[in-house]
Design an enzyme around this catalytic site. Structure first.
Site, PDB file in Angstrom:
ATOM      1  N   LEU A  50      48.384  35.829  47.089  1.00  0.00           N
ATOM      2  CA  LEU A  50      49.029  36.992  46.588  1.00  0.00           C
ATOM      3  C   LEU A  50      48.766  38.278  47.614  1.00  0.00           C
ATOM      4  CD1 LEU A  50      49.642  36.748  42.596  1.00  0.00           C
ATOM      5  CD2 LEU A  50      50.956  36.108  44.569  1.00  0.00           C
ATOM      6  N   ALA A  51      47.678  38.639  47.581  1.00  0.00           N
ATOM      7  CA  ALA A  51      47.142  39.894  48.348  1.00  0.00           C
ATOM      8  C   ALA A  51      47.448  39.755  49.758  1.00  0.00           C
ATOM      9  CB  ALA A  51      45.406  39.949  47.865  1.00  0.00           C
ATOM     10  N   GLY A  52      47.045  38.575  50.241  1.00  0.00           N
ATOM     11  CA  GLY A  52      47.223  38.117  51.622  1.00  0.00           C
ATOM     12  C   GLY A  52      48.445  38.189  52.273  1.00  0.00           C
ATOM     13  N   HIS A  85      36.719  31.514  31.353  1.00  0.00           N
ATOM     14  CA  HIS A  85      37.988  31.385  30.842  1.00  0.00           C
ATOM     15  C   HIS A  85      37.922  30.452  29.377  1.00  0.00           C
ATOM     16  CE1 HIS A  85      42.455  31.105  29.839  1.00  0.00           C
ATOM     17  NE2 HIS A  85      42.684  31.908  30.736  1.00  0.00           N
ATOM     18  N   ARG A 129      39.467  37.647  27.065  1.00  0.00           N
ATOM     19  CA  ARG A 129      38.531  35.971  27.438  1.00  0.00           C
ATOM     20  C   ARG A 129      37.236  36.154  27.154  1.00  0.00           C
ATOM     21  NH1 ARG A 129      42.135  35.309  33.045  1.00  0.00           N
ATOM     22  NH2 ARG A 129      44.357  34.863  31.766  1.00  0.00           N
ATOM     23  N   GLU A 171      41.291  39.291  44.646  1.00  0.00           N
ATOM     24  CA  GLU A 171      39.985  38.864  44.162  1.00  0.00           C
ATOM     25  C   GLU A 171      38.703  39.001  44.725  1.00  0.00           C
ATOM     26  OE1 GLU A 171      40.209  34.982  42.542  1.00  0.00           O
ATOM     27  OE2 GLU A 171      38.135  34.971  41.474  1.00  0.00           O
TER      28      GLU A 171
END
Lengths: 638, 259
Positions: A45-47, A268, A332, A426
Site C-alpha cells: 500500500l505504501a510503495g 494478534h 489487540r 510498516e
C-alpha cells in the site's frame, strides 16, 4: 556520544501543523519534476501509492518488488478494514477522536503530530479509493457501510468483505499500472534490494539482485523510499507472507539509518492455532470477527468436553467479564495477553493453546446468511485450514505475530537519519506507538504514500542542492562489491544446515524469549543464543545452487542472515525498555491486575539505534515524546 | 474430515507419497518429469509445506530443491499455483494451492505436479512461471484514470448495493493464472473480463468503459493468449469462483466499443 534526534515537527497548534507545513514546503515546478528521479522499494500500500502518486506528479520513478507483480505485496492479505474519521455514522467520530484513540491505543508511545496528520488525511484516503473503483461494502441506500474495530467506540472502519487489503492494494496497483503504462514509472519485478548506496551523506541509490538471472545491478536516484514492510518473520512463524523480510531496512540501518523501537511487536489475538513442527505460517482471522464473535474458555481447568456440551454457566467470556466497556473489542495487545493467560492457567481448548471465538449468539440474532455476508470468505478459509465448520462449531484461535510497530526512525517528513532516505508504511516506526489499532495499518500505508510523501519529498528535492550522481560513482562500485562478496560467501560455506532450519531455530528463540511475555532472564538468554546461532550460521549454512540463477535458497539465506543480526537488536531493545507498554510486556512491570505498567518518567521516549560497526553494539539514542494534547493515563478499557 | 472431538489441531495422519514433479533448470533448457518418494507427510500440512519438506530432504541428499512460487500462503496473493494431477491448484474446489491441505490425499498416492502451461507464461524454473503478460493486460487499461487527490467525497455518488456486490465478486480475482493454465486455448478471458466487469459495474468506471475493453482485449490478443470457446475449465478451477458471466459482459463491452 548520543545523537540528538530532531523530529522536525512544525510549530503551532496540533490541528494546523500539517497545513502550515505543506504551505511552507518547497515545491518543484511541474516542468522540473522530470529532472528528478526517485526509487521506491516495495509495492504494498505504501510503495504502490507513493510510486503512483510521484509518477503522476511527473517525477521519474523506478519501483522494485521481489514478487512477480506489485499486486502480490503482503498488504493484499489485510482483511478487516481501514479506519477513517468520516463520521458517516453520526456516532461521535472526528479527526480528534481518531487521533486520540490511536495515541491511546499505542499506549502513549507515538509522536502526536504524526498521528494527528494521519487522522486528518484518513478522510481523503476513502475518497481516493472510491474514485479508483475500490468496491467497499455499501448499504441498500447506496452509501458506504462501516463496522467497528478494537480500541474504538465508534464505527469508523470501511471494508470490502474480508478482503479490504486486497481491494485497496488493487486500487493502488491499478494507479501504479497506469503510471507504468504512461512511462512515468519503470517497474522492476522479481528484484530484491540488497543494499543502500550513500554518496556524500545522502541516499543516492540501491544495489539489487535480479531474482531470475541473479544479476547484481546498480540504480541511482535523487531520493530513495523504503516501503518494505515489517519484520514479523524474525519469529519464523507469523501471519506475514513467506517473503517478508528485514533486509532492506536492515541494510539501510547498517548504512546509517537509525532503527527505532525494534521490540514493539503486535501479537494478534485471533489467528488459527499452530498445528505442528512443519508449519510454515500462521493465518489470521480478522479482528472484525470480534464484532460478532464472543471469546471464551471453560471455567474449569482441563475441561475436555466439546464446546457445544459446555453449558452457558460453565463458560468464561473472559474479555466481556474483565472489560465490560469494550468487551470483545479491546485492543489487540490486551486480547492477546488475556488469551495467553487463560491458556497458561490450563483452561485452553483444543490442544491447550487456543480459545474459542464463538458465533452462535450472533447467528441466532441475525441469521447465518448475514454472518456469511459479512465474513464468508474468512469462514471458508478457516474451514479449509482446519476442516471444521465455524458456522456450527466455534473457531479456535490463538495469538500470533502479526505486525511490527518498530521500524526505521523517521522525522515528521518521513525522512530517516540518512538525508534522502524516506521510509513509509510498516517499515517506519512512526504512528502506532507500542500497539497498533486494527484497521490502522492500511490507513497509514496509504496516508504515507498518497498524501504525505508527495509533499515531503517535493520539499526535499526542491530544497536541496543535489549534485548529479550516476551509478558509475565509486560508491556504487564499493557497495556492489560488498553485495557480491556476501552472496559468494553464503554459497561457499557449504555446511550442513539449511536456511529454513536456521530460520526456525531463530524463530523459536524469539517466540519463547521475546514473545507475548518478556523477562530479564529470557531476554538475556536470547542475547546469548542469537549471536551463537549467527556464528553457527556463518560456519554451517548450506545454500544449494549458484549465484547466477533463480535461487530461492540463496534468497532465504540472505534474509535469515539479516534476521540473525536484527533479532539481537530486538532483544536488546526489549531488555533495556524496563516497562510494559502496548505489545511490549515485561513480566517485571505489571499492575496488580496483570495489565501493562508503563514508566512514563523514564521511558516516554523513542529508542533509536545507531549502527556502530558491529552487531549488538548499537548506540541507543532517544527522542523524547512530548504530549501537549493528550494526558498520559493508565490505559483502561474496563 | 480430520476432526476428533471437535478439534483438528492434532498432528493428523501420516502419508507416504510418490511425487512426479516437472524439473526444468531455466527457460532455455528442456524439462522432464522426475520421481521422488516422501514419507511422514501429515494430513494437517498444506500442500506447499509438503513441498518445503521435500526440498529439505532434497537438500540433505545433495540435490537441487524444487523451485515454486508462493508468498502469502493464505490464498490471496495469487503467487502460488501448479497443475496437480492435471488440475490447476489441485483437487479442492475454490482453493489455491497454498490452501490445499494434504488431507485431500491418501496414503500411497502418486501426485503429479507441473507448472502452468501456456505460451504466454514461459517457465522460469521448475514450477515457477513468468506471468508478466498479466501485468501488460492490466497496464493497457485495467484502471480508472484518476490521479492522486481532487476526488469527490466517497458518499457523493451512491452505488446500489447489488452493483457494488457484483463489482466485488469480479474484483476478487487474485491474478494467479489458473484460468489460463486450465483452458485448452490458454485464454486469459476470465482474468481480463473480471477486471473489465469490476470497473463496468461501478459508476466511476463508466467514462472509460469502452476504451478500457478495447485496449485490454487488444493487449490480451497481442500477448499470445487464445480465445474463449466456452469450455468452462477456467470457472471450474478458479480459486475465487470468478464466473464466466464476466466473459459475456466483456464481449458486450467490446461490441459497445466497436460500435
Amino acid at each position: 556520544m548520543a545523537t540528538v534526534l530532531d523530529s522536525k515537527v512544525p510549530s503551532g497548534p496540533l490541528g494546523e501543523k500539517w497545513e502550515k507545513h505543506k504551505f511552507e514546503s518547497k515545491l518543484v515546478n511541474p516542468a522540473n519534476r522530470r529532472k528528478f528521479s526517485v526509487i521506491v522499494v516495495g509495492t504494498g500500500l505504501a510503495g504502490a501509492s507513493a510510486a503512483a502518486s510521484l509518477g503522476d506528479m511527473g517525477y521519474k520513478v523506478k519501483a522494485f518488488c521481489f514478487q512477480d507483480s506489485p499486486r502480490r505485496a503482503h498488504s493484499i492479505a489485510a482483511q478487516g478494514g481501514i479506519n477513517a474519521a468520516k463520521n458517516y455514522r453520526n456516532d461521535g467520530d472526528s479527526v480528534h477522536r481518531l487521533f486520540y484513540d490511536t495515541i491511546k491505543g499505542g499506549d502513549y508511545r507515538a509522536r502526536e503530530a504524526n498521528v494527528h496528520r494521519l487522522a486528518e488525511v484518513s478522510v481523503n484516503i476513502i475518497d481516493q479509493c472510491v474514485a479508483q473503483g475500490v468496491p467497499f461494502a455499501r448499504e441498500y441506500g447506496g452509501l458506504l457501510d462501516n463496522r467497528s474495530f478494537g480500541g474504538a467506540q465508534v464505527s469508523r472502519t470501511f471494508y470490502a468483505r474480508g478482503q479490504t487489503g486486497q481491494q485497496l492494494l488493487l486500487g493502488a496497483y491499478s494507479a501504479l499500472s497506469r503510471q507504468i503504462h504512461l512511462n512515468n514509472v519503470e517497474m522492476h519485478t522479481r528484484t530484491e534490494m540488497l543494499d543502500l548506496v550513500v554518496v556524500d551523506g545522502r541516499a543516492r541509490g540501491i544495489i539489487t539482485r535480479n531474482l531470475v538471472t541473479g544479476a547484481v545491478e546498480r540504480h541511482s536516484a535523487d531520493a530513495v523510499l523504503l516501503c518494505t514492510g515489517g519484520y514479523g518473520n524474525v519469529f519464523f512463524l507469523s501471519t506475514n507472507a513467506q517473503g517478508c523480510n528485514v533486509t532492506a531496512t536492515w541494510r539501510a540501518h547498517r548504512r546509517g539509518a537509525f532503527f527505532a523501537n525494534p521490540c514493539y511487536t503486535q501479537i494478534h489475538p485471533t489467528c488459527i492455532p499452530v498445528h505442528g513442527e512443519d508449519q510454515s505460517k500462521l493465518t489470521l482471522m480478522s479482528e472484525s470477527l470480534r464484532n460478532d464473535g464472543r471469546v471464551w474458555v471453560p471455567k474449569a481447568k482441563g475441561d475436555k468436553r466439546r464446546a457445544e456440551d459446555i453449558p452457558e454457566a460453565e463458560r468464561d467470556y473472559f474479555l466481556e467479564r474483565k472489560y465490560p466497556a469494550f468487551g470483545n473489542l479491546v485492543p489487540r495487545d490486551i486480547a492477546s495477553r488475556n488469551a495467553k493467560e487463560v491458556c497458561d492457567e490450563g483452561r485452553g481448548v483444543g490442544e491447550g493453546q487456543a480459545v474459542y471465538l464463538d458465533f452462535a449468539a450472533s447467528i441466532a440474532r441475525v441469521g447465518e446468511n448475514v454472518i456469511r455476508d459479512r465474513y464468508g470468505n474468512l469462514f471458508d478459509m478457516y474451514a479449509k485450514i482446519t476442516a471444521e465448520n465455524p458456522y456450527k462449531t466455534p473457531m479456535q484461535i490463538y495469538p500470533a505475530v502479526h505486525y511490527t510497530m518498530g521500524g526505521l526512525w523517521v522525522d515528521y517528513n518521513l525522512q530517516s537519519t540518512i538525508p534522502g532516505l524516506f521510509v513509509l508504511g510498516e517499515a517506519n516506526f512512526s504512528d502506532h506507538g507500542a500497539n497498533r489499532l486494527g484497521a490502522s495499518a492500511l490507513m497509514q500505508g496509504l496516508a504515507d504514500g498518497y498524501f504525505v510523501a508527495p509533499y515531503t519529498i517535493g520539499n526535499y528535492l526542491g530544497g536541496t542542492k543535489l549534485d548529479p550522481v550516476t551509478a558509475n560513482a565509486p560508491e556504487f562500485g564499493a557497495v556492489e562489491n560488498d553485495v557480491n562478496e556476501r552472496v559468494n560467501k553464503l554459497l561457499s560455506i557449504k555446511g550442513n544446515k539449511t536456511p529454513l532450519a536456521f530460520h526456525k531455530e531463530l524463530g523459536k528463540i524469539m517466540w519463547n524469549e521475546c514473545g507475548m511475555a518478556r523477562s530479564k532472564d529470557g531476554l538475556e538468554s536470547a542475547l546469548k543464543r542469537i549471536p551463537e546461532l549467527r556464528e553457527e550460521f556463518w560456519n554451517n549454512i548450506k545454500v544449494t545452487g549458484e549465484a547466477g540463477e533463480f535461487n530461492q535458497q540463496l534468497e532465504r539465506a540472505g534474509r535469515v542472515a539479516d534476521f540473525l543480526e536484527f533479532g539481537e537488536l530486538f532483544a536488546k531493545d526489549a531488555l533495556v525498555r524496563e516497562e510494559s507498554c502496548g505489545g511490549h510486556f515485561r513480566v517485571e512491570h505489571q499492575t496488580e491486575e496483570g495489565e501493562a505498567k508503563r514508566d512514563d518518567d523514564n521511558f516516554a521516549h523513542v529508542a533509536a539505534y545507531e549502527w556502530t560497526g558491529k552487531s549488538g553494539a548499537q548506540t541507543r539514542n532517544v527522542e523524547q515524546l512530548i504530549f501537549e494534547n493528550v494526558k498520559l493515563t493508565q490505559r483502561s478499557y474496563k | 474430515m480430520a476432526t476428533l472431538n471437535g478439534t483438528s489441531n492434532g498432528h493428523g495422519k501420516m502419508l507416504s507419497l510418490t511425487l512426479q514433479i516437472w524439473r526444468q533448470k531455466n527457460s532455455k533448457t528442456k524439462g522432464r518429469m522426475e520421481e521422488y518418494k516422501i514419507k511422514g507427510v501429515s494430513t494437517e500440512m498444506s500442500f506447499l509445506e509438503m513441498l518445503d519438506m521435500l526440498n529439505e530432504q532434497l537438500i540433505k541428499e545433495g540435490k537441487d530443491p524444487v523451485a515454486f512460487d508462493h508468498d502469502c500462503r493464505e490464498g490471496i496473493c495469487g503467487m502460488c499455483g501448479a497443475m496437480v494431477n492435471g488440475y490447476a491448484h489441485g483437487p479442492d474446489e475454490a482453493t489455491t494451492l497454498c490452501q490445499t491441505h494434504m488431507r485431500s490425499f491418501s496414503d500411497g498416492d502418486t501426485i503429479t505436479i507441473e507448472p502452468w502451461r501456456a505460451k504466454a507464461f514461459p517457465v522460469i524454473k521448475d514450477l515457477a512461471v513468468d506471468r508478466t503478460s498479466f501485468e501488460r493486460i492490466i497496464q493497457s487499461g485495467g484502471y480508472i484514470s484518476v490521479g492522486t487527490g481532487g476526488t469527490p467525497d466517497a458518499n457523493a455518488i451512491p452505488i446500489p448495493k447489488e452493483a457494488a456486490d457484483r463489482a466485488m465478486d469480479a474484483a476478487q480475482c487474485i491474478g494467479c493464472g489458473a484460468c489460463v493454465a486450465a483452458c485448452p486455448n490458454a485464454s486469459a478471458m476470465l482474468f481480463t473480463s473480471a477486471k473489465i466487469s469490476h470497473l463496468a459495474n461501478l459508476p466511476q468506471g463508466q467514462v472509460e468503459r469502452h476504451l478500457r475493453a478495447a485496449n485490454m482485449i487488444r493487449a490480451m490478443d497481442e500477448l499470445g493468449f487464445g480465445n474463449c470457446t466456452n469450455h468452462g475449465e477456467c470457472e471450474a478451477v478458479c480459486p475465487k469462483e470468478i464466473k464466466m458471466e464476466n466473459i459475456a459482459l466483456m464481449n458486450r463491452e467490446y461490441f459497445g466499443a466497436m460500435m
